[in-house]
Write an enzyme that holds these catalytic residues in place. Structure first.
Site, PDB file in Angstrom:
ATOM      1  N   GLY A   1     -33.700  95.792 -44.154  1.00  0.00           N
ATOM      2  CA  GLY A   1     -32.814  95.700 -45.227  1.00  0.00           C
ATOM      3  C   GLY A   1     -32.988  97.703 -45.209  1.00  0.00           C
ATOM      4  O   GLY A   1     -31.913  97.986 -46.003  1.00  0.00           O
TER       5      GLY A   1
ATOM      6  N   TRP B   1     -39.834  95.202 -39.304  1.00  0.00           N
ATOM      7  CA  TRP B   1     -39.277  94.200 -39.229  1.00  0.00           C
ATOM      8  C   TRP B   1     -40.453  93.217 -38.769  1.00  0.00           C
ATOM      9  O   TRP B   1     -40.586  91.793 -37.900  1.00  0.00           O
ATOM     10  CB  TRP B   1     -38.638  94.871 -37.937  1.00  0.00           C
ATOM     11  CG  TRP B   1     -37.363  95.319 -38.365  1.00  0.00           C
ATOM     12  CD1 TRP B   1     -37.288  96.507 -38.603  1.00  0.00           C
ATOM     13  CD2 TRP B   1     -36.382  94.831 -38.401  1.00  0.00           C
ATOM     14  NE1 TRP B   1     -36.166  97.085 -39.352  1.00  0.00           N
ATOM     15  CE2 TRP B   1     -35.303  95.174 -38.947  1.00  0.00           C
ATOM     16  CE3 TRP B   1     -35.945  93.230 -38.169  1.00  0.00           C
ATOM     17  CZ2 TRP B   1     -33.534  95.268 -39.338  1.00  0.00           C
ATOM     18  CZ3 TRP B   1     -34.515  92.969 -38.527  1.00  0.00           C
ATOM     19  CH2 TRP B   1     -33.418  93.910 -38.676  1.00  0.00           C
TER      20      TRP B   1
ATOM     21  N   ASP C   1     -31.313 106.242 -35.636  1.00  0.00           N
ATOM     22  CA  ASP C   1     -31.770 104.984 -35.639  1.00  0.00           C
ATOM     23  C   ASP C   1     -33.064 104.615 -34.306  1.00  0.00           C
ATOM     24  O   ASP C   1     -32.746 103.311 -34.103  1.00  0.00           O
ATOM     25  CB  ASP C   1     -31.147 104.386 -35.497  1.00  0.00           C
ATOM     26  CG  ASP C   1     -30.990 102.780 -35.852  1.00  0.00           C
ATOM     27  OD1 ASP C   1     -32.150 102.723 -36.716  1.00  0.00           O
ATOM     28  OD2 ASP C   1     -30.494 101.910 -35.535  1.00  0.00           O
TER      29      ASP C   1
END
Length: 574
Positions: free
Chosen positions: A212, A284, A345
């Protein structure tokens, strides 16, 4: 070879970066003795001692990563460099879900349990592919996920299996029948939470993080009671206070990240630092577990929004970090942040691995390592988090750290890697870590973006550059020196898991369907088989009745749009 078909229809499709809306639909299990399936006669009952010693035996594969150290190393030698060319399919089991497959099967007492996208679980005979049962999770009305409807596998303890779901639930199943035993909510999916990672079970605790980071969540790792699903503790990957950190100028390798610290401090002062609830920090992949020190080690992903840093001044702890916490209480022990205030990212995704390495003085010490999207392998002192070394860059780096612009700034690696979620394998025999890298040139585009309330929140976009070649690289890194021992380049970017064996082999898959075995010592290609769809899951190995098998899920990958399929393939020798 046995071809086992289970034909069905997938009733709903995923929307990348959006919502998956699912009706009430059928749940539970298809247990069709007399309809092509047979019943499990004796269910596994896996003890904690077996879980502790999982990576020191060759019959079972009891953890998705092989053991609590997560080395993805199989100690058997029946399949080796001398005979791997004789490897052939033992069976090909087809699921009813033709979609991205990232699962790592577990094998217990000759039974294989694996998952598919949309939270289906299959129990099959690990030698023949005969189906025992098939569970379908009843999805909630709203499911939010960024990178495909994947699931990376189940955990086992006693006679129970545990799985996280796309609608942010944790479920426990009966390993013999597939019957749902209990279900608990991990977090609210309407706020952007989802689960694709496999849980880890240890000493009655089911450990699981959350996805998320692209939706403005507050990340965490939670421990639930394996008996009844009750919450035991929570560690938030975004602290309420102190998330601004130390205002670091440089990354873990010592390069300046071009931050405007004065402007960030002014923004932080005016905003009061009260944005911690939406700062991201998803987890993750499985934590590694050090049973001796009662410590777990896990990687924390990117901050929210991904590219627009003005919404989140400061270092954004503990994003882009390795974190160590107490197994029994969830109390913080240490962290190490690779990239502060990440606006590219380039989060920490690939799971932590426990091993012993030589320190700077040549002394063997307990360590923990991680492969980053930056293309480096980082090795830390396990007790303190001190960075012992980082590897040579495994793939090209360019314009590090160019800041995103409205027009688009080019920087390598792109937002998918280096090493994405793909777990490395480590061989204590060769003392090499095997990392799956991808080269995917991108430009970074930033735009003003306020919190959208549980919807996709990138603060811009990262775009693949048309016409520029993309490719992959399996790099073998010496953990004691950080030097690259050898590299094997591929036509397509690599995403998925690696497996190392005591037979001096490294197994991995490619998006074009090729499942390959390399010589772990020098990277020579020894064997390959085309599965017909992207081989982007996580290979495992096990032994049934004296015969060694290697298994790989071939379902492609949503994130890189590799060809979809629905097959679990197991290989053995003639």
């Amino acid at each position: 070879m046995k071809l086992v078909r289970h034909v069905g229809r997938l009733a709903a499709a995923a929307l990348l970066g959006g919502l998956f809306l699912c009706g009430a639909g059928a749940q539970e299990i298809q247990n069709k003795a007399g309809g092509g399936a047979t019943e499990i006669q004796k269910a596994p009952s896996i003890t904690q001692d077996q879980l502790n010693a999982a990576d020191r035996q060759g019959d079972n594969w009891l953890h998705t990563a092989g053991g609590y150290a997560q080395q993805r190393y199989y100690p058997g030698t029946q399949i080796n460099t001398g005979n791997v060319k004789k490897l052939r399919p033992a069976f090909m089991f087809q699921t009813e879900v033709k979609e991205s497959m990232e699962t790592a099967p577990i094998v217990a007492d000759g039974i294989m349990y694996f998952t598919t996208s949309y939270n289906h679980v299959y129990a099959i005979d690990a030698a023949t592919g005969q189906e025992f049962w098939h569970y379908k999770h009843k999805m909630g009305p709203i499911t939010t996920f960024c990178c495909g409807p994947n699931n990376k596998g189940v955990a086992i303890e006693g006679g129970k299996l545990f799985m996280g779901t796309l609608d942010a639930k944790l479920v426990a199943l009966d390993a013999k029948t597939g019957k749902l035993l209990w279900e608990t909510e991990i977090a609210d999916p309407e706020k952007g939470y989802s689960e694709t990672m496999a849980p880890t079970v240890v000493d009655g605790k089911v450990l699981i993080g959350t996805n998320g980071g692209e939706y403005g969540i507050r990340g965490f790792v939670k421990a639930f009671n394996s008996a009844d699903g009750k919450l035991l503790w929570t560690f938030y990957t975004i602290p309420e206070k102190g998330h601004e950190g130390v205002w670091a100028q440089n990354d873990a390798t010592g390069r300046n990240m071009k931050r405007d610290i004065a402007a960030e401090k002014a923004q932080f002062a005016s905003g009061g630092g009260n944005f911690y609830q939406t700062l991201g920090g998803g987890v993750w992949m499985n934590p590694a577990v050090d049973l001796k020190s009662r410590t777990i080690f896990f990687m924390v992903g990117n901050p929210s929004p991904d590219l627009y840093g003005a919404e989140r001044p400061g270092d954004n702890l503990y994003t882009d970090s390795m974190v160590a916490v107490d197994l029994d209480s969830g109390a913080y022990k240490w962290h190490y942040q690779y990239i502060a205030h990440d606006v590219w990212d380039l989060d920490a995704v690939s799971p932590a691995i426990l091993l012993d390495v030589k320190d700077e003085n040549g002394k063997m010490v307990p360590a923990v390592m991680h492969a980053g999207k930056t293309g480096h392998v980082y090795v830390h002192d396990r007790a303190t988090g001190k960075l012992i070394r980082f590897s040579e860059a495994m793939i090209p780096q360019e314009n590090m750290w160019s800041l995103p612009t409205a027009q688009g700034a080019r920087m390598l690696p792109g937002a998918n890697g280096g090493v994405e979620w793909s777990p490395m394998a480590y061989s204590p025999k060769t003392r090499l870590a095997y990392a799956l890298n991808l080269h995917q040139p991108m430009t970074y585009h930033v735009e003003t973006s306020k919190y959208p309330g549980g919807k996709l929140w990138l603060g811009g976009a990262f775009k693949v550059i048309e016409g520029e070649k993309q490719w992959g690289r399996l790099a073998a890194v010496n953990v004691d020196t950080g030097k690259i021992a050898w590299k094997f380049d591929t036509e397509q970017p690599l995403i998925g898991g690696a497996l190392a064996t005591a037979g001096d082999l490294v197994f991995y898959g490619e998006g074009n369907g090729l499942f390959r075995a390399l010589d772990a010592r020098n990277g020579k290609l020894l064997w390959q088989f085309n599965c017909g769809a992207g081989a982007n899951a996580q290979p495992v190995s096990y032994t049934v009745k004296g015969k060694q098998y290697v298994a790989m899920g071939c379902g492609g990958n949503t994130q890189l749009d590799f060809k979809r399929g629905n097959t679990m393939v197991a290989f053995t020798l003639d």
